[in-house]
Design a protein around this motif. Sequence first.
Motif, PDB file in Angstrom:
ATOM      1  N   UNK A  15       0.815  -1.216   0.000  1.00 49.56           N
ATOM      2  CA  UNK A  15       0.000   0.000   0.000  1.00 49.56           C
ATOM      3  C   UNK A  15       0.847   1.263   0.000  1.00 49.56           C
ATOM      4  N   UNK A  16       2.121   1.135   0.339  1.00 47.49           N
ATOM      5  CA  UNK A  16       3.039   2.281   0.341  1.00 47.49           C
ATOM      6  C   UNK A  16       3.769   2.437  -0.989  1.00 47.49           C
ATOM      7  N   UNK A  17       3.373   1.683  -2.003  1.00 52.31           N
ATOM      8  CA  UNK A  17       4.073   1.711  -3.289  1.00 52.31           C
ATOM      9  C   UNK A  17       4.218   3.124  -3.878  1.00 52.31           C
ATOM     10  N   UNK A  18       3.190   3.983  -3.833  1.00 49.62           N
ATOM     11  CA  UNK A  18       3.373   5.321  -4.411  1.00 49.62           C
ATOM     12  C   UNK A  18       4.521   6.102  -3.779  1.00 49.62           C
ATOM     13  N   UNK A  19       4.722   5.938  -2.474  1.00 46.26           N
ATOM     14  CA  UNK A  19       5.769   6.678  -1.767  1.00 46.26           C
ATOM     15  C   UNK A  19       7.138   6.051  -2.010  1.00 46.26           C
ATOM     16  N   UNK A  20       7.172   4.719  -2.061  1.00 41.47           N
ATOM     17  CA  UNK A  20       8.428   4.034  -2.331  1.00 41.47           C
ATOM     18  C   UNK A  20       8.939   4.391  -3.722  1.00 41.47           C
ATOM     19  N   UNK A  21       8.050   4.377  -4.716  1.00 36.49           N
ATOM     20  CA  UNK A  21       8.479   4.727  -6.066  1.00 36.49           C
ATOM     21  C   UNK A  21       8.846   6.201  -6.181  1.00 36.49           C
ATOM     22  N   UNK A  22       8.112   7.067  -5.480  1.00 38.13           N
ATOM     23  CA  UNK A  22       8.454   8.487  -5.508  1.00 38.13           C
ATOM     24  C   UNK A  22       9.858   8.721  -4.966  1.00 38.13           C
ATOM     25  N   UNK A  47       5.278  17.729  -2.999  1.00 36.85           N
ATOM     26  CA  UNK A  47       5.155  16.396  -2.402  1.00 36.85           C
ATOM     27  C   UNK A  47       3.959  15.669  -3.014  1.00 36.85           C
ATOM     28  N   UNK A  48       2.833  16.362  -3.131  1.00 36.60           N
ATOM     29  CA  UNK A  48       1.633  15.734  -3.693  1.00 36.60           C
ATOM     30  C   UNK A  48       1.842  15.374  -5.162  1.00 36.60           C
ATOM     31  N   UNK A  49       2.510  16.243  -5.910  1.00 35.24           N
ATOM     32  CA  UNK A  49       2.782  15.910  -7.316  1.00 35.24           C
ATOM     33  C   UNK A  49       3.639  14.656  -7.430  1.00 35.24           C
ATOM     34  N   UNK A  50       4.637  14.541  -6.567  1.00 39.98           N
ATOM     35  CA  UNK A  50       5.513  13.367  -6.588  1.00 39.98           C
ATOM     36  C   UNK A  50       4.738  12.109  -6.232  1.00 39.98           C
ATOM     37  N   UNK A  51       3.844  12.197  -5.253  1.00 42.52           N
ATOM     38  CA  UNK A  51       3.049  11.033  -4.849  1.00 42.52           C
ATOM     39  C   UNK A  51       2.107  10.612  -5.976  1.00 42.52           C
ATOM     40  N   UNK A  52       1.503  11.587  -6.646  1.00 48.80           N
ATOM     41  CA  UNK A  52       0.625  11.243  -7.772  1.00 48.80           C
ATOM     42  C   UNK A  52       1.417  10.582  -8.896  1.00 48.80           C
ATOM     43  N   UNK A  53       2.600  11.095  -9.164  1.00 48.23           N
ATOM     44  CA  UNK A  53       3.448  10.492 -10.195  1.00 48.23           C
ATOM     45  C   UNK A  53       3.861   9.080  -9.780  1.00 48.23           C
ATOM     46  N   UNK A  54       4.175   8.889  -8.497  1.00 53.37           N
ATOM     47  CA  UNK A  54       4.516   7.563  -7.996  1.00 53.37           C
ATOM     48  C   UNK A  54       3.344   6.602  -8.112  1.00 53.37           C
ATOM     49  N   UNK A  55       2.136   7.113  -7.872  1.00 56.21           N
ATOM     50  CA  UNK A  55       0.938   6.281  -8.003  1.00 56.21           C
ATOM     51  C   UNK A  55       0.741   5.855  -9.453  1.00 56.21           C
ATOM     52  N   UNK A  56       0.940   6.798 -10.379  1.00 50.22           N
ATOM     53  CA  UNK A  56       0.857   6.475 -11.805  1.00 50.22           C
ATOM     54  C   UNK A  56       1.816   5.335 -12.155  1.00 50.22           C
ATOM     55  N   UNK A  57       3.061   5.466 -11.725  1.00 49.69           N
ATOM     56  CA  UNK A  57       4.063   4.450 -12.038  1.00 49.69           C
ATOM     57  C   UNK A  57       3.688   3.098 -11.445  1.00 49.69           C
ATOM     58  N   UNK A  58       3.210   3.109 -10.210  1.00 54.40           N
ATOM     59  CA  UNK A  58       2.886   1.858  -9.522  1.00 54.40           C
ATOM     60  C   UNK A  58       1.694   1.154 -10.160  1.00 54.40           C
ATOM     61  N   UNK A  59       0.753   1.928 -10.682  1.00 57.48           N
ATOM     62  CA  UNK A  59      -0.408   1.329 -11.360  1.00 57.48           C
ATOM     63  C   UNK A  59      -0.018   0.835 -12.752  1.00 57.48           C
ATOM     64  N   UNK A 117       2.899  -0.259 -13.739  1.00 56.95           N
ATOM     65  CA  UNK A 117       3.750  -1.455 -13.675  1.00 56.95           C
ATOM     66  C   UNK A 117       3.685  -2.051 -12.266  1.00 56.95           C
ATOM     67  N   UNK A 118       2.620  -2.789 -11.947  1.00 59.46           N
ATOM     68  CA  UNK A 118       2.446  -3.344 -10.594  1.00 59.46           C
ATOM     69  C   UNK A 118       3.575  -4.273 -10.178  1.00 59.46           C
ATOM     70  N   UNK A 119       4.083  -5.054 -11.108  1.00 61.61           N
ATOM     71  CA  UNK A 119       5.157  -5.994 -10.761  1.00 61.61           C
ATOM     72  C   UNK A 119       6.396  -5.249 -10.288  1.00 61.61           C
ATOM     73  N   UNK A 120       6.771  -4.214 -11.019  1.00 60.25           N
ATOM     74  CA  UNK A 120       7.922  -3.408 -10.626  1.00 60.25           C
ATOM     75  C   UNK A 120       7.666  -2.728  -9.288  1.00 60.25           C
ATOM     76  N   UNK A 121       6.436  -2.267  -9.089  1.00 62.54           N
ATOM     77  CA  UNK A 121       6.088  -1.620  -7.826  1.00 62.54           C
ATOM     78  C   UNK A 121       6.263  -2.583  -6.664  1.00 62.54           C
ATOM     79  N   UNK A 122       5.814  -3.832  -6.842  1.00 56.12           N
ATOM     80  CA  UNK A 122       5.958  -4.835  -5.781  1.00 56.12           C
ATOM     81  C   UNK A 122       7.428  -5.110  -5.485  1.00 56.12           C
ATOM     82  N   UNK A 123       8.241  -5.163  -6.525  1.00 63.30           N
ATOM     83  CA  UNK A 123       9.677  -5.402  -6.330  1.00 63.30           C
ATOM     84  C   UNK A 123      10.325  -4.258  -5.564  1.00 63.30           C
TER      85      UNK A 123
END
Length: 351
Positions: free
Chosen positions: A52-59, A250-262, A264-270
């Motif tokens: 559930x923290x994938x958007x922040x991890x990717x950001x 910060x919010x822009x980065x989180x939204x961008x991280x959410x985009x990336x995580x959605x 490519x879910x596999x990469x987000x999980x990794x």
Amino acid sequence: MRGISTIIVRGFLTSLLGLLSLGVGLGECAAAGETRSPVAIQFSLDRPIDASAAPFVLAANKGLFSSEGLAVNINVASGSQDGIARVAAGTSDLALVDINELIRFRDKPGARPIKAVFVLFNKAPYAIIARKSRGIQALSDIDGKTLGVAEGDLAIRLWPALARQNGIKAASVKQNRISAAVREPMLSAGQVDAVTGFSYLSGVNLRDRGVPADDLAVLRYADYGCEAYGFALIVNPAFAASRPEAVKGFLRAVMAGTHLAIKDPTRAAEEVVSRMDGGSRDLELERWHAVIRDNILTTEVRRNGIGGIDPVRFERSVDQIAEDFKFQKRPAAADIFDDSFLPAPGGRMIN
């Protein structure tokens, strides 16, 4: 004499222009220096890192925070109450917490005017997770059963409203208070008929413990009329006032991280597992798929974009909270949520 005077004047003007140029150059250097100095942000998650923290991890991992001029340190609180307390005290600038816990906090005498500025979970993950082999396939089947409720569980707080909406006598369901550590083991062992929790946590954890997927009934509150929003970003009022552009970044980065995580879910999980101690990529991938489907990419988000709230729905959710919580002063949406840091709706569309 006139020639000498002209030379002196020209020399003075040349020197003056040189000083002005030097001043401009120093000013540009100073401005560049300010640009190069990132804004330090202390950010709290309300629980240990999982999918559930994938958007922040990717950001963080993909440089999205740094591209906004931010140096973000991610720390972990011991729950939403602790996350809110950290932001209230100023030891954290922002935190991800359950917005329903924030609503209750704001009703306390002397509570700091903390507000949410971004909603990540458009639907709360509250759920009752049951065994079909114990005779529970739908919410109405919970009548007369034993429900395991973990200490500090947030889902049980909205159970009275859910029961009333669905014609269930709350008193007919026996609540067995248990430790969070034994919630899934007790259901797996058949010591309780069902447990309350988060759909993406307990539901996935039980399958990982060997409970057959076709024996699990994940009864999501949102499917039975619960209007509650879920996890949201809150900000320290003083930080928001002094660093509004940092909050927006910060919010822009989180939204961008959410985009990336959605995307490519596999990469987000990794990426998430790389920050966990002994995590499983397959387990976190399943968890992230559940979060996307049930909590983030809702019909409301597809229509209006991510991050905001519907004030009318919010009012209904407060009504549901009030069935188990006596407000000293019932909050309005503007008391809890500040949309001034969000991009325009067109910049919040996500799919």
